[in-house]
Design a protein around this motif. Structure first.
Motif, PDB file in Angstrom:
ATOM      1  N   PRO A  46       0.832  -1.210   0.000  1.00  0.00           N
ATOM      2  CA  PRO A  46       0.000   0.000   0.000  1.00  0.00           C
ATOM      3  C   PRO A  46       0.864   1.257   0.000  1.00  0.00           C
ATOM      4  O   PRO A  46       1.926   1.301   0.621  1.00  0.00           O
ATOM      5  CB  PRO A  46      -0.796  -0.121   1.301  1.00  0.00           C
ATOM      6  N   GLU A  47       0.395   2.257  -0.722  1.00  0.00           N
ATOM      7  CA  GLU A  47       1.109   3.534  -0.812  1.00  0.00           C
ATOM      8  C   GLU A  47       1.320   4.114   0.586  1.00  0.00           C
ATOM      9  O   GLU A  47       0.397   4.189   1.403  1.00  0.00           O
ATOM     10  CB  GLU A  47       0.293   4.519  -1.657  1.00  0.00           C
ATOM     11  N   GLY A  48       2.554   4.478   0.887  1.00  0.00           N
ATOM     12  CA  GLY A  48       2.867   5.110   2.152  1.00  0.00           C
ATOM     13  C   GLY A  48       3.013   4.157   3.329  1.00  0.00           C
ATOM     14  O   GLY A  48       3.210   4.596   4.469  1.00  0.00           O
ATOM     15  N   SER A  49       2.923   2.837   3.082  1.00  0.00           N
ATOM     16  CA  SER A  49       3.001   1.865   4.190  1.00  0.00           C
ATOM     17  C   SER A  49       4.427   1.676   4.684  1.00  0.00           C
ATOM     18  O   SER A  49       4.645   1.226   5.810  1.00  0.00           O
ATOM     19  CB  SER A  49       2.450   0.512   3.740  1.00  0.00           C
ATOM     20  N   GLY A  50       5.403   1.985   3.839  1.00  0.00           N
ATOM     21  CA  GLY A  50       6.791   1.743   4.202  1.00  0.00           C
ATOM     22  C   GLY A  50       7.206   0.290   4.109  1.00  0.00           C
ATOM     23  O   GLY A  50       8.329  -0.072   4.485  1.00  0.00           O
ATOM     24  N   LEU A  51       6.307  -0.562   3.611  1.00  0.00           N
ATOM     25  CA  LEU A  51       6.611  -1.990   3.494  1.00  0.00           C
ATOM     26  C   LEU A  51       7.257  -2.306   2.153  1.00  0.00           C
ATOM     27  O   LEU A  51       7.066  -1.582   1.168  1.00  0.00           O
ATOM     28  CB  LEU A  51       5.321  -2.812   3.644  1.00  0.00           C
ATOM     29  N   SER A  52       8.000  -3.394   2.120  1.00  0.00           N
ATOM     30  CA  SER A  52       8.601  -3.883   0.880  1.00  0.00           C
ATOM     31  C   SER A  52       7.760  -5.024   0.330  1.00  0.00           C
ATOM     32  O   SER A  52       7.033  -5.683   1.084  1.00  0.00           O
ATOM     33  CB  SER A  52      10.028  -4.394   1.142  1.00  0.00           C
ATOM     34  N   PRO A  53       7.847  -5.284  -0.980  1.00  0.00           N
ATOM     35  CA  PRO A  53       7.115  -6.429  -1.529  1.00  0.00           C
ATOM     36  C   PRO A  53       7.824  -7.737  -1.204  1.00  0.00           C
ATOM     37  O   PRO A  53       9.032  -7.778  -1.007  1.00  0.00           O
ATOM     38  CB  PRO A  53       7.135  -6.157  -3.035  1.00  0.00           C
ATOM     39  N   VAL A  54       7.058  -8.814  -1.136  1.00  0.00           N
ATOM     40  CA  VAL A  54       7.640 -10.152  -1.069  1.00  0.00           C
ATOM     41  C   VAL A  54       8.041 -10.545  -2.486  1.00  0.00           C
ATOM     42  O   VAL A  54       7.237 -10.430  -3.421  1.00  0.00           O
ATOM     43  CB  VAL A  54       6.630 -11.181  -0.511  1.00  0.00           C
ATOM     44  N   LEU A  55       9.280 -10.968  -2.660  1.00  0.00           N
ATOM     45  CA  LEU A  55       9.775 -11.349  -3.979  1.00  0.00           C
ATOM     46  C   LEU A  55       9.793 -12.867  -4.129  1.00  0.00           C
ATOM     47  O   LEU A  55       9.893 -13.609  -3.153  1.00  0.00           O
ATOM     48  CB  LEU A  55      11.188 -10.802  -4.199  1.00  0.00           C
ATOM     49  N   GLY A  56       9.700 -13.300  -5.363  1.00  0.00           N
ATOM     50  CA  GLY A  56       9.748 -14.725  -5.655  1.00  0.00           C
ATOM     51  C   GLY A  56       9.574 -14.951  -7.132  1.00  0.00           C
ATOM     52  O   GLY A  56       9.776 -14.043  -7.953  1.00  0.00           O
ATOM     53  N   ASP A  57       9.176 -16.160  -7.501  1.00  0.00           N
ATOM     54  CA  ASP A  57       8.948 -16.456  -8.919  1.00  0.00           C
ATOM     55  C   ASP A  57       7.944 -17.587  -9.035  1.00  0.00           C
ATOM     56  O   ASP A  57       7.702 -18.334  -8.084  1.00  0.00           O
ATOM     57  CB  ASP A  57      10.257 -16.823  -9.615  1.00  0.00           C
ATOM     58  N   GLY A 373       8.547  -6.744   7.715  1.00  0.00           N
ATOM     59  CA  GLY A 373       8.468  -5.547   6.888  1.00  0.00           C
ATOM     60  C   GLY A 373       8.130  -5.801   5.435  1.00  0.00           C
ATOM     61  O   GLY A 373       8.165  -4.867   4.625  1.00  0.00           O
ATOM     62  N   GLN A 374       7.758  -7.026   5.077  1.00  0.00           N
ATOM     63  CA  GLN A 374       7.375  -7.347   3.699  1.00  0.00           C
ATOM     64  C   GLN A 374       5.871  -7.602   3.651  1.00  0.00           C
ATOM     65  O   GLN A 374       5.324  -8.387   4.440  1.00  0.00           O
ATOM     66  CB  GLN A 374       8.180  -8.541   3.189  1.00  0.00           C
ATOM     67  N   TYR A 375       5.235  -6.980   2.691  1.00  0.00           N
ATOM     68  CA  TYR A 375       3.779  -6.909   2.627  1.00  0.00           C
ATOM     69  C   TYR A 375       3.159  -8.242   2.188  1.00  0.00           C
ATOM     70  O   TYR A 375       3.520  -8.808   1.154  1.00  0.00           O
ATOM     71  CB  TYR A 375       3.367  -5.802   1.656  1.00  0.00           C
ATOM     72  N   VAL A 376       2.181  -8.718   2.996  1.00  0.00           N
ATOM     73  CA  VAL A 376       1.444  -9.951   2.692  1.00  0.00           C
ATOM     74  C   VAL A 376      -0.038  -9.608   2.666  1.00  0.00           C
ATOM     75  O   VAL A 376      -0.630  -9.308   3.718  1.00  0.00           O
ATOM     76  CB  VAL A 376       1.720 -11.039   3.739  1.00  0.00           C
ATOM     77  N   PRO A 377      -0.674  -9.611   1.501  1.00  0.00           N
ATOM     78  CA  PRO A 377      -2.089  -9.245   1.441  1.00  0.00           C
ATOM     79  C   PRO A 377      -2.997 -10.350   1.976  1.00  0.00           C
ATOM     80  O   PRO A 377      -2.633 -11.530   2.000  1.00  0.00           O
ATOM     81  CB  PRO A 377      -2.328  -9.026  -0.059  1.00  0.00           C
ATOM     82  N   ALA A 378      -4.196  -9.962   2.399  1.00  0.00           N
ATOM     83  CA  ALA A 378      -5.197 -10.922   2.863  1.00  0.00           C
ATOM     84  C   ALA A 378      -5.462 -11.958   1.771  1.00  0.00           C
ATOM     85  O   ALA A 378      -5.457 -11.644   0.581  1.00  0.00           O
ATOM     86  CB  ALA A 378      -6.481 -10.189   3.238  1.00  0.00           C
ATOM     87  N   GLY A 379      -5.693 -13.192   2.204  1.00  0.00           N
ATOM     88  CA  GLY A 379      -5.980 -14.266   1.265  1.00  0.00           C
ATOM     89  C   GLY A 379      -4.760 -15.036   0.805  1.00  0.00           C
ATOM     90  O   GLY A 379      -4.889 -15.992   0.028  1.00  0.00           O
ATOM     91  N   THR A 380      -3.579 -14.647   1.272  1.00  0.00           N
ATOM     92  CA  THR A 380      -2.346 -15.311   0.857  1.00  0.00           C
ATOM     93  C   THR A 380      -2.072 -16.539   1.719  1.00  0.00           C
ATOM     94  O   THR A 380      -2.167 -16.494   2.942  1.00  0.00           O
ATOM     95  CB  THR A 380      -1.140 -14.362   0.981  1.00  0.00           C
TER      96      THR A 380
END
Length: 483
Positions: A46-57, A373-380
């Motif tokens: 989310p914009e302004g959350s300060g979180l990083s994305p979870v990376l993978g493949d 600190g890595q963002y995990v959205p609901a439903g994951t």
């Protein structure tokens, strides 16, 4: 071309100490695990959350990393950790699954302070086969069921269970005498089912024991079926059929247990009542019995098999453990006697580290949250990974080596972090039968040590099948010699 996402993955890797993976014996396996896929973000924070994305493949088209995870198990997870750090995602079983690796990430998921992670993650894999087992319940409902069930695992009850299992184990191990090269996993699995039937149900295994054992195998393996439809000949359908057989088996025996006052677990669950008058329904008892019988004999089989393998590979430890067992004499061991087997205690704990009987603990994010600190959205779908924590060099010296002394007083590497060593899970859902499991495994190994020496060829290395819970691909053939 190096993308911003690739650069971010590189930055995350630099923050983490390397997890050294073991070299694979076959070049083709090494090529499969070394293949690289385009790095992508799980979701935009989310914009302004300060979180990083979870990376993978996503891995290979359609199947993703499903087959890699089942074929390579721990090795697959360690390679992913090296690539992405402690939190990463991969496609498997048609889902994007986030894996939380390392003690800190695991603590976030299992302590679950803000109740962001639900047991619904287990339901995706095994609800059709173990509905409403204790491990699948959440929050207040889980607390209520666990409080009732705890009455079946008091110290007094454990003493009784061990007194019941001891003669069963001695007789069963003695019966192997004519098999000079058994497939040890399958010998132990039949014996642990006999023990569970005797201890948990107060019954002897009958002519249907083989069908019941097969049903447990089928229900456990079905959860990771690639084709999740009841196709004839497929794992999913075998699991559904196995579940029906188990329901009939326990339901047929339920009325007698309701009417009895026996000391076995089945009777204990039928009669357990809290101070508030809460009790289990018939459906609850059947569901819990199926789940507990599976958990009790599957995990004990895996752990005793792993310990027996390492004792075969390290005969000096086998002799050291045997000396303690012989010192107990010929009496059947009770809980106090088993507590005196300190060498076996070290060996079993190290075996649980090297081969965690439950390698992953799935959860479902029920609201937007983060892990380190890595963002995990609901439903994951999110999975904590005990089997990977057990190889973290921040907590374990020479993590791929067999070194039971790491659990001895003065070292206690397992105390470096509460989630560094977690073969029984952690948090509110920590295994309710962990003490019984340790007693059973030690009793099995104690009787083996009293009666046999066993070995494997010096160049033999067991290969574990991670289709569901870890099982030796070849059943672990050992040379068994009576003392």
């Amino acid at each position: 071309m190096v993308t911003a996402v690739d650069r971010m993955a590189g930055t995350l890797r630099q923050r983490m100490p390397p997890l050294t993976a073991m070299p694979l014996p076959r070049a083709v396996d090494e090529r499969i695990l070394s293949r690289r896929w385009p790095v992508r973000e799980l979701a935009k924070p989310p914009e302004g959350s300060g979180l990083s994305p979870v990376l993978g493949d996503a891995g290979p088209p359609l199947i993703g990393h499903t087959l890699d995870a089942m074929r390579f198990g721990v090795e697959y997870g360690l390679r992913r950790f090296e690539l992405y750090g402690p939190v990463w995602w991969a496609s498997a079983f048609g889902k994007r699954i986030v894996t939380a690796t390392g003690a800190e990430a695991t603590q976030t998921v299992l302590v679950n302070k803000d109740k962001a992670f639900s047991q619904e993650g287990w339901k995706f894999f095994i609800e059709r086969f173990f509905p409403r087992g204790l491990m699948l319940l959440d929050f207040e409902e889980h607390h209520t069921h666990r409080r009732i069930m705890q009455q079946a695992f008091t110290r007094e009850r454990l003493n009784g269970y061990v007194d019941t299992l001891a003669p069963e184990v001695r007789q069963g191990v003695a019966a192997w005498g004519e098999a000079t090269r058994p497939r040890l996993y399958w010998s132990l699995k039949r014996l642990t089912l006999d023990v569970a039937t005797r201890v948990f149900m107060g019954m002897e295994s009958g002519d249907d024991a083989e069908a019941v054992n097969r049903a447990f195998v089928d229900t456990v393996r079905a959860g990771t079926a690639v084709i999740r439809r009841p196709v004839p000949g497929g794992r999913w359908k075998a699991g559904l059929d196995g579940r029906k057989l188990l329901e009939r088996y326990f339901a047929a025996r339920l009325p007698a247990k309701r009417a009895s006052d026996d000391a076995d677990l089945f009777s204990a669950l039928c009669h357990a009542t809290t101070e508030d008058g809460e009790r289990f329904s018939d459906v609850d008892v059947v569901n819990h019995m199926i789940f507990l019988m599976m958990a009790a004999h599957d995990t004990s089989t895996i752990t005793s098999t792993a310990a027996a393998y390492y004792l075969a590979k390290h005969p000096q430890w086998q002799e050291r453990a045997r000396e303690e067992s012989l010192r107990l004499g010929d009496d059947l061991p009770d809980t106090s006697a088993l507590d005196e087997l300190h060498t076996l205690d070290l060996v079993v704990k190290e075996s649980l580290r090297l081969v965690a009987p439950v390698p992953s603990l799935p959860r479902l994010a029920v609201k937007d949250t983060d892990i380190l600190g890595q963002y995990v959205p609901a439903g994951t779908l999110v999975s904590a990974a005990p089997s990977l924590n057990h190889f973290d060099p921040r907590h374990w010296s020479n993590p791929h080596s067999f070194d039971p002394e790491r659990f001895a007083e003065g070292r206690r590497e397992d105390k470096s972090h509460r989630f560094a060593w977690m073969p029984f899970g952690g948090g509110a859902h920590k295994c309710i039968g962990l003490h019984f499991g340790m007693f059973e495994v030690k009793a099995l190994l104690h009787e083996m040590l009293r009666r046999y020496r066993w070995s494997v060829p010096s160049d033999y290395r067991v290969r574990w099948d991670y289709v569901s819970l870890p099982v030796p691909v070849d059943g672990l053939p050992v040379t068994l010699r009576p003392l």
